[in-house]
Design a protein around this motif. Structure first.
Motif, mmCIF file in Angstrom:
data_model
loop_
_atom_site.group_PDB
_atom_site.id
_atom_site.type_symbol
_atom_site.label_atom_id
_atom_site.label_comp_id
_atom_site.label_asym_id
_atom_site.label_seq_id
_atom_site.Cartn_x
_atom_site.Cartn_y
_atom_site.Cartn_z
ATOM 1 N N CYS A 412 -14.000 0.468 -6.418
ATOM 2 C CA CYS A 412 -13.954 -0.197 -5.122
ATOM 3 C C CYS A 412 -12.978 -1.369 -5.087
ATOM 4 C CB CYS A 412 -15.352 -0.654 -4.717
ATOM 5 S SG CYS A 412 -16.458 0.717 -4.303
ATOM 6 N N ALA A 413 -12.353 -1.678 -6.218
ATOM 7 C CA ALA A 413 -11.264 -2.663 -6.190
ATOM 8 C C ALA A 413 -10.072 -2.128 -5.407
ATOM 9 C CB ALA A 413 -10.852 -3.037 -7.605
ATOM 10 N N GLY A 414 -10.010 -0.796 -5.235
ATOM 11 C CA GLY A 414 -8.998 -0.217 -4.363
ATOM 12 C C GLY A 414 -7.782 0.351 -5.045
ATOM 13 N N THR A 415 -7.770 0.356 -6.408
ATOM 14 C CA THR A 415 -6.660 0.971 -7.138
ATOM 15 C C THR A 415 -7.222 1.739 -8.327
ATOM 16 O OG1 THR A 415 -6.357 -0.991 -8.529
ATOM 17 C CG2 THR A 415 -4.993 -0.831 -6.529
ATOM 18 N N THR A 416 -6.535 2.817 -8.698
ATOM 19 C CA THR A 416 -6.918 3.543 -9.891
ATOM 20 C C THR A 416 -6.364 2.808 -11.111
ATOM 21 O OG1 THR A 416 -4.955 4.950 -10.039
ATOM 22 C CG2 THR A 416 -6.714 5.666 -8.552
ATOM 23 N N GLU A 417 -6.653 3.338 -12.290
ATOM 24 C CA GLU A 417 -6.190 2.653 -13.507
ATOM 25 C C GLU A 417 -4.714 2.888 -13.786
ATOM 26 O OE1 GLU A 417 -10.236 2.059 -16.078
ATOM 27 O OE2 GLU A 417 -9.240 3.989 -16.309
ATOM 28 N N ARG A 431 -15.794 -4.552 2.823
ATOM 29 C CA ARG A 431 -16.747 -5.412 2.128
ATOM 30 C C ARG A 431 -16.813 -5.075 0.636
ATOM 31 N NH1 ARG A 431 -23.311 -5.780 2.961
ATOM 32 N NH2 ARG A 431 -23.681 -7.253 1.246
ATOM 33 N N LEU A 432 -16.803 -3.791 0.315
ATOM 34 C CA LEU A 432 -16.875 -3.387 -1.089
ATOM 35 C C LEU A 432 -15.646 -3.854 -1.862
ATOM 36 C CD1 LEU A 432 -18.320 0.236 -0.725
ATOM 37 C CD2 LEU A 432 -19.519 -1.794 -1.572
ATOM 38 N N VAL A 433 -14.480 -3.749 -1.249
ATOM 39 C CA VAL A 433 -13.255 -4.202 -1.918
ATOM 40 C C VAL A 433 -13.314 -5.710 -2.163
ATOM 41 C CG1 VAL A 433 -10.766 -4.490 -1.661
ATOM 42 C CG2 VAL A 433 -11.822 -2.303 -1.077
ATOM 43 N N ALA A 434 -13.727 -6.451 -1.163
ATOM 44 C CA ALA A 434 -13.815 -7.907 -1.319
ATOM 45 C C ALA A 434 -14.821 -8.290 -2.409
ATOM 46 C CB ALA A 434 -14.205 -8.543 0.012
ATOM 47 N N THR A 435 -15.965 -7.607 -2.425
ATOM 48 C CA THR A 435 -16.993 -7.927 -3.418
ATOM 49 C C THR A 435 -16.554 -7.502 -4.808
ATOM 50 O OG1 THR A 435 -18.664 -7.568 -1.704
ATOM 51 C CG2 THR A 435 -19.441 -7.731 -3.968
#
Length: 487
Positions: A412-417, A431-435
């Motif tokens: 949920c940070a919004g990027t893959t590894e 909200r999930l990205v912000a958290t």
């Protein structure tokens, strides 16, 4: 060949089609939410029953309450209510046209057409597939939330409701006033104790505007629990091309695995179709089957989803072909999930687990990892957090389940590894990205989302374990952390 009543006899020989007279069908069920799963599951069982020459007064009348439902209704009725279902066996594919639907109720604000349809004495069952997140459940209490804006709006305007539950209440009220017996409300969604959850939503909403009616519904309307199961991918270009390969022009084809299962309580005071003749199990132990399926299958999907999503893996069968992800799934299932599942009648849990691994590995399904990652906000509390709670209550370790939750946070940070952007993939994505980003420096922030984790953020041991695990995932990557877990 475009699907229609007129072209049924002209379909290619290798496409199965209804053997019954569709013009002789009459609707006995209103179904709200006619998406892929419904048409690959409930509608297929009814089609099988009708092909036996019985139950023809139990046909489906499709319905919905959202704009997307209206579009689906237009597509289906342009095909006389029919759609194609393509079963994707690893060794072969087969196609059939199902014809259990006789019509589709117009979707309108205030739901007057739907209320009228459900008020018809011929309708004895109202069934629903409105997704796991559609039942207005407060994750902190696990019960109906009367404060949701949609619920508050319906409570203020009960004669012109916009939710499915509000429409059901209005129809039950109309039937009661006319002296017509109530219909049975049959949930077909993948929700724990789905009959009880549906009853709580209907009775809870009615209580807000008409407590006396709410009491009558609670005493007189049946809400049988059920367990439903069939892996049904979303429809895209690949699925439409598969339909075309069978010579079918279908604007809404459905693909699915060969396996399907339906387990229900036999609680239908207004009558029901004899679905036991086509493989449905009626039992008083639905909760045992339900717990097994939700924890092992749906929990299994959640376990592989974020591990695979972080590695840019596109499909479930590709994830199962990765030796590490398969071993990771197998270990969590075997050591953390199976030991807390109550015995299921006539079922060996190890055999069921192996069945699930085989189903996930089916390359023909092409079940998208992105689909499995979708809506973790609503799915995690039902599929993963429940197992964490059970293990903590028994003072048992839950290293693998905590890791699965940490991988969801990292996703949920919004990027893959590899640094690729993950497009928004949850109704609560912002909200999930912000958290998630806050949790990079303070992991406890993730557990403080009480709608998901309830009071687990107050468990100091769990917070410490999650903190260590998430920090490790960020510092060393998911593959290294999973490798340590497997050791």
């Amino acid at each position: 060949m475009k699907l229609s009543n007129a072209t049924l006899d002209l379909l290619p020989d290798d496409v199965a089609r209804p053997t019954y007279d569709r013009s002789a069908l009459s609707a006995g069920i209103v179904h709200i939410g006619c998406g892929n799963f419904h048409r690959a599951h409930q509608a297929v069982y009814l089609d099988d029953l009708f092909n036996l020459g019985i139950g023809h007064d139990w046909a489906l009348l499709g319905a919905g309450v959202r704009a997307g439902d209206a579009k689906m209704g237009e597509v289906l009725m342009a095909q006389d209510g029919m759609s194609s279902v393509i079963e994707l066996d690893p060794g072969a594919k087969s196609a059939r046209v199902i014809g259990a639907m006789t019509g589709f109720v117009p979707v309108a604000s205030g739901n007057a057409p739907l209320i009228a349809a459900m008020s018809d004495p011929a309708i004895r069952i109202v069934s629903l597939t409105v997704t796991e997140g559609g039942y207005f459940i407060d994750p902190e209490t696990g019960t109906f939330s009367p404060t949701h804006p949609d619920i508050a709006a319906d409570a203020a305007n009960p004669d012109a409701p916009d939710t499915a539950f509000g429409a059901i209440i209005a129809a039950l009220k109309a039937r009661r006033a006319a002296g017509i017996a109530p219909f049975t409300v049959m949930c077909c969604d993948n929700v724990p104790h789905n009959g009880h959850v549906t009853r709580d939503a209907v009775v809870g909403l009615a209580q807000l505007s008409d407590p006396e009616l709410a009491g009558w519904i609670k005493s007189n309307v049946a809400f049988p629990n059920s367990m439903v199961d069939r892996i049904t991918p979303a429809t895209g270009p690949r699925e439409r091309a598969l339909a075309e390969s069978f010579g079918l022009e279908d604007a809404a084809p459905v693909t699915c695995e060969p396996f399907r299962q339906w387990v229900m309580e036999d609680n239908f005071p207004a009558g029901r179709p004899p679905l036991e003749k086509v493989g449905v199990t009626f039992t008083d132990a639905v909760d045992r089957f339900e717990t097994m399926k939700i924890r092992i299958l749906n929990g299994g999907h959640a376990i592989i989803a974020y591990a695979a999503g972080l590695r840019d893996i596109d499909f479930a069968h590709e994830a199962l072909a990765d030796p590490q992800i398969r071993a990771y799934l197998d270990k969590i299932e075997t050591t953390e999930i199976l030991p807390i599942i109550p015995p299921v009648p006539d079922t060996d849990l190890q055999d069921y687990k192996q069945l699930i691994l085989n189903r996930f590995s089916n390359p023909e399904i092409a079940d998208q990892i992105r689909r499995l990652c979708f809506d973790g906000f609503n799915r995690q509390p039902k599929f993963i957090i429940t197992s964490i709670r059970d293990r903590l209550a028994k003072e048992l370790g839950c290293d693998g389940l905590v890791l699965a939750s940490a991988l969801w946070c990292r996703y949920c940070a919004g990027t893959t590894e590899t640094g690729a952007e993950i497009a928004p993939n949850d109704p609560n994505w912002d909200r999930l990205v912000a958290t998630s980003n806050e949790a990079k420096t303070r992991p406890a922030a993730w557990l403080e989302m009480s709608e998901i984790y309830g009071d687990l953020s107050k468990n100091a041991d769990l917070v410490a374990q999650f903190t260590k695990t998430l920090n490790d995932v960020w510092a060393r990557g998911s593959q290294a952390v999973i490798a340590d877990y497997l050791k």
